[in-house]
Design a protein around this motif. Structure first.
Motif, PDB file in Angstrom:
ATOM      1  N   ARG A 106       4.902  10.372   0.940  1.00  0.00           N
ATOM      2  CA  ARG A 106       5.406   9.545  -0.159  1.00  0.00           C
ATOM      3  C   ARG A 106       6.101   8.329   0.439  1.00  0.00           C
ATOM      4  O   ARG A 106       7.304   8.343   0.683  1.00  0.00           O
ATOM      5  N   TRP A 107       5.310   7.288   0.696  1.00  0.00           N
ATOM      6  CA  TRP A 107       5.862   6.064   1.258  1.00  0.00           C
ATOM      7  C   TRP A 107       5.033   4.858   0.841  1.00  0.00           C
ATOM      8  O   TRP A 107       3.908   4.975   0.391  1.00  0.00           O
ATOM      9  N   LEU A 108       5.643   3.686   0.995  1.00  0.00           N
ATOM     10  CA  LEU A 108       5.018   2.395   0.706  1.00  0.00           C
ATOM     11  C   LEU A 108       5.187   1.500   1.927  1.00  0.00           C
ATOM     12  O   LEU A 108       6.187   1.584   2.641  1.00  0.00           O
ATOM     13  N   ILE A 118       0.858  -1.191   0.000  1.00  0.00           N
ATOM     14  CA  ILE A 118       0.000   0.000   0.000  1.00  0.00           C
ATOM     15  C   ILE A 118       0.888   1.232   0.000  1.00  0.00           C
ATOM     16  O   ILE A 118       2.044   1.184   0.398  1.00  0.00           O
ATOM     17  N   SER A 119       0.304   2.338  -0.436  1.00  0.00           N
ATOM     18  CA  SER A 119       0.979   3.631  -0.337  1.00  0.00           C
ATOM     19  C   SER A 119       0.042   4.595   0.360  1.00  0.00           C
ATOM     20  O   SER A 119      -1.167   4.392   0.414  1.00  0.00           O
ATOM     21  N   SER A 120       0.613   5.656   0.886  1.00  0.00           N
ATOM     22  CA  SER A 120      -0.217   6.703   1.460  1.00  0.00           C
ATOM     23  C   SER A 120      -0.917   7.453   0.338  1.00  0.00           C
ATOM     24  O   SER A 120      -0.327   7.727  -0.697  1.00  0.00           O
ATOM     25  N   ALA A 121      -2.173   7.781   0.553  1.00  0.00           N
ATOM     26  CA  ALA A 121      -2.919   8.604  -0.389  1.00  0.00           C
ATOM     27  C   ALA A 121      -3.088  10.020   0.163  1.00  0.00           C
ATOM     28  O   ALA A 121      -3.909  10.793  -0.314  1.00  0.00           O
ATOM     29  N   TYR A 173       2.946  -5.447   3.565  1.00  0.00           N
ATOM     30  CA  TYR A 173       2.436  -6.274   4.655  1.00  0.00           C
ATOM     31  C   TYR A 173       3.222  -7.578   4.781  1.00  0.00           C
ATOM     32  O   TYR A 173       3.517  -8.014   5.901  1.00  0.00           O
ATOM     33  N   LYS A 174       3.549  -8.222   3.671  1.00  0.00           N
ATOM     34  CA  LYS A 174       4.243  -9.516   3.720  1.00  0.00           C
ATOM     35  C   LYS A 174       5.616  -9.400   4.369  1.00  0.00           C
ATOM     36  O   LYS A 174       6.002 -10.236   5.173  1.00  0.00           O
ATOM     37  N   ASP A 175       6.353  -8.380   3.986  1.00  0.00           N
ATOM     38  CA  ASP A 175       7.723  -8.204   4.509  1.00  0.00           C
ATOM     39  C   ASP A 175       7.785  -7.304   5.733  1.00  0.00           C
ATOM     40  O   ASP A 175       8.866  -7.146   6.310  1.00  0.00           O
ATOM     41  N   GLU A 176       6.660  -6.703   6.090  1.00  0.00           N
ATOM     42  CA  GLU A 176       6.624  -5.703   7.166  1.00  0.00           C
ATOM     43  C   GLU A 176       7.733  -4.678   6.959  1.00  0.00           C
ATOM     44  O   GLU A 176       8.517  -4.376   7.854  1.00  0.00           O
ATOM     45  N   ALA A 177       7.764  -4.146   5.737  1.00  0.00           N
ATOM     46  CA  ALA A 177       8.813  -3.198   5.356  1.00  0.00           C
ATOM     47  C   ALA A 177       8.204  -1.871   4.922  1.00  0.00           C
ATOM     48  O   ALA A 177       7.194  -1.833   4.234  1.00  0.00           O
ATOM     49  N   PHE A 178       8.856  -0.791   5.321  1.00  0.00           N
ATOM     50  CA  PHE A 178       8.435   0.578   5.043  1.00  0.00           C
ATOM     51  C   PHE A 178       9.530   1.259   4.243  1.00  0.00           C
ATOM     52  O   PHE A 178      10.715   1.118   4.561  1.00  0.00           O
ATOM     53  N   VAL A 179       9.160   2.007   3.200  1.00  0.00           N
ATOM     54  CA  VAL A 179      10.138   2.752   2.423  1.00  0.00           C
ATOM     55  C   VAL A 179       9.532   4.079   1.980  1.00  0.00           C
ATOM     56  O   VAL A 179       8.343   4.159   1.689  1.00  0.00           O
ATOM     57  N   THR A 180      10.347   5.114   1.989  1.00  0.00           N
ATOM     58  CA  THR A 180       9.913   6.413   1.464  1.00  0.00           C
ATOM     59  C   THR A 180      10.467   6.588   0.060  1.00  0.00           C
ATOM     60  O   THR A 180      11.458   5.954  -0.308  1.00  0.00           O
ATOM     61  N   TYR A 181       9.852   7.468  -0.688  1.00  0.00           N
ATOM     62  CA  TYR A 181      10.336   7.766  -2.049  1.00  0.00           C
ATOM     63  C   TYR A 181      10.146   9.216  -2.350  1.00  0.00           C
ATOM     64  O   TYR A 181       9.505   9.933  -1.624  1.00  0.00           O
TER      65      TYR A 181
END
Length: 63
Positions: free
Chosen positions: A50-52, A42-45, A55-63
């Protein structure tokens, strides 16, 4: 909106494009969507966010 609830923040599924409420909202629709579809990212709307989240990896990333 149909339920009359207040959505705290909106999240967009990166696989199918549906936009749902976040886990701070009463019904936690974004997580429920992942559990029912296995669409993992998912991404923030929200404006200026600006991030993703995966759920599977429990990983957060900004862009």
């Amino acid at each position: 909106m149909k339920l009359g609830d207040v959505w705290v923040h909106l999240r967009t599924c990166q696989e199918c494009g549906v936009t749902l409420c976040c886990d701070d909202s009463k019904n936690k629709h974004a997580t429920a969507h992942f559990r029912s579809t296995s669409h993992p990212v998912i991404s923030s709307a929200e404006p200026n966010e600006r991030w993703l989240w995966c759920y599977k990896d429990e990983a957060f990333v900004t862009y």
